[in-house]
Enzyme design. Structure first.
Site, PDB file in Angstrom:
ATOM      1  N   GLY A  21       1.024  -1.145  -0.054  1.00  0.00           N
ATOM      2  CA  GLY A  21      -0.067   0.054   0.096  1.00  0.00           C
ATOM      3  C   GLY A  21       0.937   1.258   0.001  1.00  0.00           C
ATOM      4  O   GLY A  21       0.671   2.200  -0.606  1.00  0.00           O
ATOM      5  N   THR A  91      -0.237  -5.028   5.689  1.00  0.00           N
ATOM      6  CA  THR A  91      -0.555  -5.270   7.201  1.00  0.00           C
ATOM      7  C   THR A  91      -1.962  -5.520   7.400  1.00  0.00           C
ATOM      8  O   THR A  91      -3.037  -5.026   6.638  1.00  0.00           O
ATOM      9  CB  THR A  91       0.084  -4.161   8.090  1.00  0.00           C
ATOM     10  OG1 THR A  91      -0.502  -2.958   7.767  1.00  0.00           O
ATOM     11  CG2 THR A  91       1.398  -4.094   7.893  1.00  0.00           C
ATOM     12  N   GLU A 181      -8.324  -5.816   6.818  1.00  0.00           N
ATOM     13  CA  GLU A 181      -7.409  -4.732   6.081  1.00  0.00           C
ATOM     14  C   GLU A 181      -8.278  -4.064   5.017  1.00  0.00           C
ATOM     15  O   GLU A 181      -9.299  -4.054   5.244  1.00  0.00           O
ATOM     16  CB  GLU A 181      -6.332  -5.510   5.263  1.00  0.00           C
ATOM     17  CG  GLU A 181      -6.768  -7.073   4.345  1.00  0.00           C
ATOM     18  CD  GLU A 181      -7.125  -6.410   2.837  1.00  0.00           C
ATOM     19  OE1 GLU A 181      -6.102  -5.897   2.225  1.00  0.00           O
ATOM     20  OE2 GLU A 181      -8.297  -6.413   2.480  1.00  0.00           O
ATOM     21  N   MET A 182      -7.806  -3.437   3.861  1.00  0.00           N
ATOM     22  CA  MET A 182      -8.608  -2.799   3.161  1.00  0.00           C
ATOM     23  C   MET A 182      -8.425  -2.471   1.745  1.00  0.00           C
ATOM     24  O   MET A 182      -9.040  -1.781   0.772  1.00  0.00           O
ATOM     25  CB  MET A 182      -8.155  -1.015   3.460  1.00  0.00           C
ATOM     26  CG  MET A 182      -8.202  -0.880   4.906  1.00  0.00           C
ATOM     27  SD  MET A 182      -8.198   0.825   5.334  1.00  0.00           S
ATOM     28  CE  MET A 182      -9.920   1.368   4.855  1.00  0.00           C
ATOM     29  N   ASP A 206      -1.815  -5.416  14.316  1.00  0.00           N
ATOM     30  CA  ASP A 206      -2.532  -5.029  15.323  1.00  0.00           C
ATOM     31  C   ASP A 206      -3.464  -5.940  15.628  1.00  0.00           C
ATOM     32  O   ASP A 206      -3.807  -6.849  14.639  1.00  0.00           O
ATOM     33  CB  ASP A 206      -2.856  -3.581  15.301  1.00  0.00           C
ATOM     34  CG  ASP A 206      -3.650  -3.289  14.197  1.00  0.00           C
ATOM     35  OD1 ASP A 206      -3.117  -3.001  13.085  1.00  0.00           O
ATOM     36  OD2 ASP A 206      -4.816  -3.580  14.148  1.00  0.00           O
TER      37      ASP A 206
HETATM   38  N1  HPA Z   1      -8.148  -1.967   9.866  1.00  0.00           N
HETATM   39  C1  HPA Z   1      -8.000  -2.088   8.747  1.00  0.00           C
HETATM   40  N2  HPA Z   1      -6.912  -2.147   8.020  1.00  0.00           N
HETATM   41  C2  HPA Z   1      -5.817  -2.328   8.811  1.00  0.00           C
HETATM   42  C3  HPA Z   1      -6.011  -2.525  10.006  1.00  0.00           C
HETATM   43  C4  HPA Z   1      -7.168  -2.272  10.839  1.00  0.00           C
HETATM   44  O1  HPA Z   1      -6.900  -2.444  12.164  1.00  0.00           O
HETATM   45  N3  HPA Z   1      -4.647  -2.836  10.781  1.00  0.00           N
HETATM   46  C5  HPA Z   1      -3.974  -2.848   9.482  1.00  0.00           C
HETATM   47  N4  HPA Z   1      -4.508  -2.634   8.311  1.00  0.00           N
END
Ligand code: HPA
Length: 236
Positions: A21, A91, A181-182, A206
């Protein structure tokens, strides 16, 4: 031909592309792991490089954050530059107690709250899915590198800060979605539509369960090892 978002000339981009990203992660991967990397894109600061890895020509391209952003880059890479293999490296936030910080999550499938996917299938549900061969190779190479690896469904959300539904993630968690994630659902949908193969390899940065998180420095270390596992899967 250059596209609205990529300034590369035909042939400047390899048929295998890693997609972090963050464009600075693209720079890090190219400078640390590619032989003779060359920069082919700086449009919007979204750095893209081509070089060789273990003798195979490969590229790395920043994708930006979110399904719309990665969908633009995936579309242009596949349809204008002939890219066949796209692996997102990023991540994620764990949504399951057994998925710990620094573990890897391979997105076998990607659920989403993004309307960019559902609008293609009015009243129906599409299941964005990874390429099995890439998934299998990534599972092998990540295990060989000593990662604890989880394979399953991830959530690609459009909302990083869900202030109105702070517990909304629990519905996905209760259906065994491993992490949030996104981008994965956008990448898989574009790849399916345009006939390319795709995978998402994520490091847990996280946890929504324990509220632990990695520092920026800790993220970089694990991220580099994960990128190598993804590169081995890509050329495998
Ligand atoms: N939310 C969305 N995208 C992420 C997160 C999250 O907690 N951690 C890493 N990418």
């Amino acid at each position: 031909m250059p596209t609205p978002h990529l300034a590369a000339k035909p042939g400047d981009i390899a048929d295998i592309v890693l997609l972090p990203g963050d464009p600075l992660r693209a720079k890090l991967i190219a400078e640390r792991f590619f032989e003779s990397p060359t920069l082919y894109n700086e449009v919007r600061g979204m750095l893209g490089y081509t070089g060789t890895y273990k003798g195979r020509r490969v590229s790395v391209q920043g994708s930006g954050m979110g399904v719309p952003s990665i969908s633009i880059y995936a579309h242009e890479l596949i349809s204008e530059y002939g890219v066949r293999t796209l692996i997102r490296v990023g991540t994620c936030g764990s949504m399951q107690p057994q998925v710990g910080i620094r573990d890897l999550v391979l997105g076998q499938s990607a659920s989403t709250d993004s309307s960019t996917v559902s609008r293609r299938f009015p009243g129906m549900t599409f299941a964005p899915t990874a390429d099995f061969h890439l998934l299998h190779r990534a599972w092998q190479s990540a295990n060989e590198r000593g990662f604890k690896v989880h394979v399953g469904n991830v959530l690609s959300t459009d909302t990083f800060y869900d202030v109105d539904q702070p517990d909304g993630w629990k519905t996905w968690a209760s259906h065994n979605v491993l992490a949030v994630e996104m981008e994965a659902a956008g990448l898989y949908t574009i790849a399916a539509r345009l006939g390319a193969r795709a995978l998402t390899v994520l490091m847990v940065s996280d946890s929504l369960v324990t509220h632990e998180s990695l520092s920026a420095a800790e993220r970089q270390t694990g991220f580099a090892d994960m990128a190598l596992a993804a590169l081995d899967a890509a050329i495998g």
